[in-house]
Enzyme design. Structure first.
Site, PDB file in Angstrom:
ATOM      1  N   ILE A 158       0.819  -1.204   0.000  1.00  0.00           N
ATOM      2  CA  ILE A 158       0.000   0.000   0.000  1.00  0.00           C
ATOM      3  C   ILE A 158       0.856   1.259   0.000  1.00  0.00           C
ATOM      4  CG2 ILE A 158      -0.217   0.135   2.523  1.00  0.00           C
ATOM      5  CD1 ILE A 158      -3.023   0.878  -0.023  1.00  0.00           C
ATOM      6  N   SER A 170      11.308   0.171   8.433  1.00  0.00           N
ATOM      7  CA  SER A 170      10.690  -1.092   8.040  1.00  0.00           C
ATOM      8  C   SER A 170      11.723  -2.198   8.125  1.00  0.00           C
ATOM      9  CB  SER A 170      10.134  -0.993   6.613  1.00  0.00           C
ATOM     10  OG  SER A 170       9.419  -2.144   6.253  1.00  0.00           O
ATOM     11  N   ARG A 171      11.318  -3.350   8.609  1.00  0.00           N
ATOM     12  CA  ARG A 171      12.276  -4.447   8.788  1.00  0.00           C
ATOM     13  C   ARG A 171      12.848  -4.952   7.474  1.00  0.00           C
ATOM     14  NH1 ARG A 171       9.054  -8.870  12.036  1.00  0.00           N
ATOM     15  NH2 ARG A 171       7.490  -8.142  10.564  1.00  0.00           N
ATOM     16  N   LYS A 186      -5.753   2.758   7.799  1.00  0.00           N
ATOM     17  CA  LYS A 186      -6.950   2.091   8.320  1.00  0.00           C
ATOM     18  C   LYS A 186      -6.683   0.593   8.488  1.00  0.00           C
ATOM     19  CE  LYS A 186      -8.262  -0.247   4.552  1.00  0.00           C
ATOM     20  NZ  LYS A 186      -8.622  -1.673   4.482  1.00  0.00           N
ATOM     21  N   ASP A 195     -11.233  -6.201   6.566  1.00  0.00           N
ATOM     22  CA  ASP A 195     -10.152  -5.312   6.119  1.00  0.00           C
ATOM     23  C   ASP A 195     -10.616  -4.491   4.911  1.00  0.00           C
ATOM     24  OD1 ASP A 195      -7.102  -4.609   6.185  1.00  0.00           O
ATOM     25  OD2 ASP A 195      -7.510  -5.152   4.101  1.00  0.00           O
TER      26      ASP A 195
END
Length: 307
Positions: free
Chosen positions: A14, A36-37, A90, A168
């Site tokens: 996203i 971010s990993r 969201k 979702d």
């Protein structure tokens, strides 16, 4: 006016599809860093964790939190305590209580928090909202069916507690419905189909009403292949409305209505910058509350295992 130095925490599909293009298309922002990993954005300073990013000397004014909702609370708390404005993808959290806790903390620390509902920024939504202020809705039917394998390939978190399952995408429809209807709705019954090998539903049927007796029905399904369906059909005292493609097309009494072309995420980020400049927040949990009600009130039906 200097651009808002914005970081992103949790870099996934996203982010690349929606957030980065919207941010880079808005001169009011500069993409300052990511945390971010496993992923990053080309040309942007990258860190492995929120703590590492916040401890760096990179200037950051605001952070968009795009990791799965089960992990968002602690990240949001770190950001707010560091004085950063927060954009929550969201749903804004795994529970209503988490979001209320963050809302109170943001107010205490004097930073902006946005619980973002991107579907509310589809071009038909405000047009329909204005129409329903003049024409009382009598019946609303929501048909939100898509293919989970296409939209969430190999994403296990959506099937775990807090991942919401079919809600979702379904919460996008609920965000539109709660924005456009003139009266508050409440759930009367629900049926949730849960695969035998999963913990969240793959399909749901919901029924709502309001104080005036409006009938609202929702049909969510994650098993649809081929063309996807994101429709809301509304009958009023004297008109018939059909929102198609998640609110990107609108038909009123059989005639297509001309809509503005701004995308959902560009509109969302414009709204976020306005909130920051105005030193205010926007934290509406109505869509998430309806999902919580569905889990509480709904009949759970075991269905075929999902592979």
């Amino acid at each position: 006016m200097d651009p808002i130095q914005l970081a992103i925490a949790g870099v996934g599909k996203i982010v690349h599809d929606q957030h980065v293009p919207a941010i880079r298309g808005n001169a009011g922002y500069a993409l300052a860093a990511t945390a971010s990993r496993n992923n990053s954005v080309e040309g942007v300073p990258a860190y492995k964790t929120m703590a590492e990013m916040l401890a760096s000397d990179t200037r950051i004014d605001a952070i968009s939190l795009c990791m799965p909702p089960q992990y968002r609370y602690e990240a949001a708390r770190q950001a707010i305590c560091a004085g950063k404005h927060v954009f929550l993808e969201k749903p804004p959290g795994a529970t209503l209580s988490e979001v209320e806790s963050l809302k109170a903390l943001a107010a205490e620390r004097g930073v902006t928090m946005l619980a973002s509902w991107h579907s509310r920024h589809a071009p038909a939504v405000q047009v329909v909202k204005r129409h329903l202020q003049a024409h009382r809705p009598r019946r609303v039917r929501v048909i939100w069916r898509e293919d989970v394998r296409h939209w969430h390939p190999d994403q296990e978190w959506i099937w775990q507690p807090g991942g919401l399952g079919v809600f979702d995408p379904g919460i996008n429809a609920l965000s539109i419905v709660t924005e456009i209807l003139p009266e508050m709705i409440f759930l009367t019954k629900a049926a949730l189909e849960v695969p035998a090998n999963r913990q969240t539903p793959i399909a749901a049927r919901l029924a709502f009403t309001d104080a005036t007796g409006t009938e609202v029905e929702a049909d969510f399904d994650w098993r649809q292949t081929g063309e996807q369906t994101w429709d809301i059909v509304i009958d009023t005292d004297g008109s018939h409305l059909h929102l198609k493609k998640g609110g990107h097309e609108l038909w009123i009494d059989g005639a297509q209505y001309a809509l503005a072309a701004e995308g959902e995420y560009p509109s969302l980020y414009r709204h976020f910058s306005q909130l920051i400049r105005g030193k205010s927040s926007d934290v509406d949990v109505a869509p998430l509350r309806h999902v919580a009600d569905a889990f509480m009130l709904g009949q759970h039906i075991v269905t075929d295992a999902f592979v």
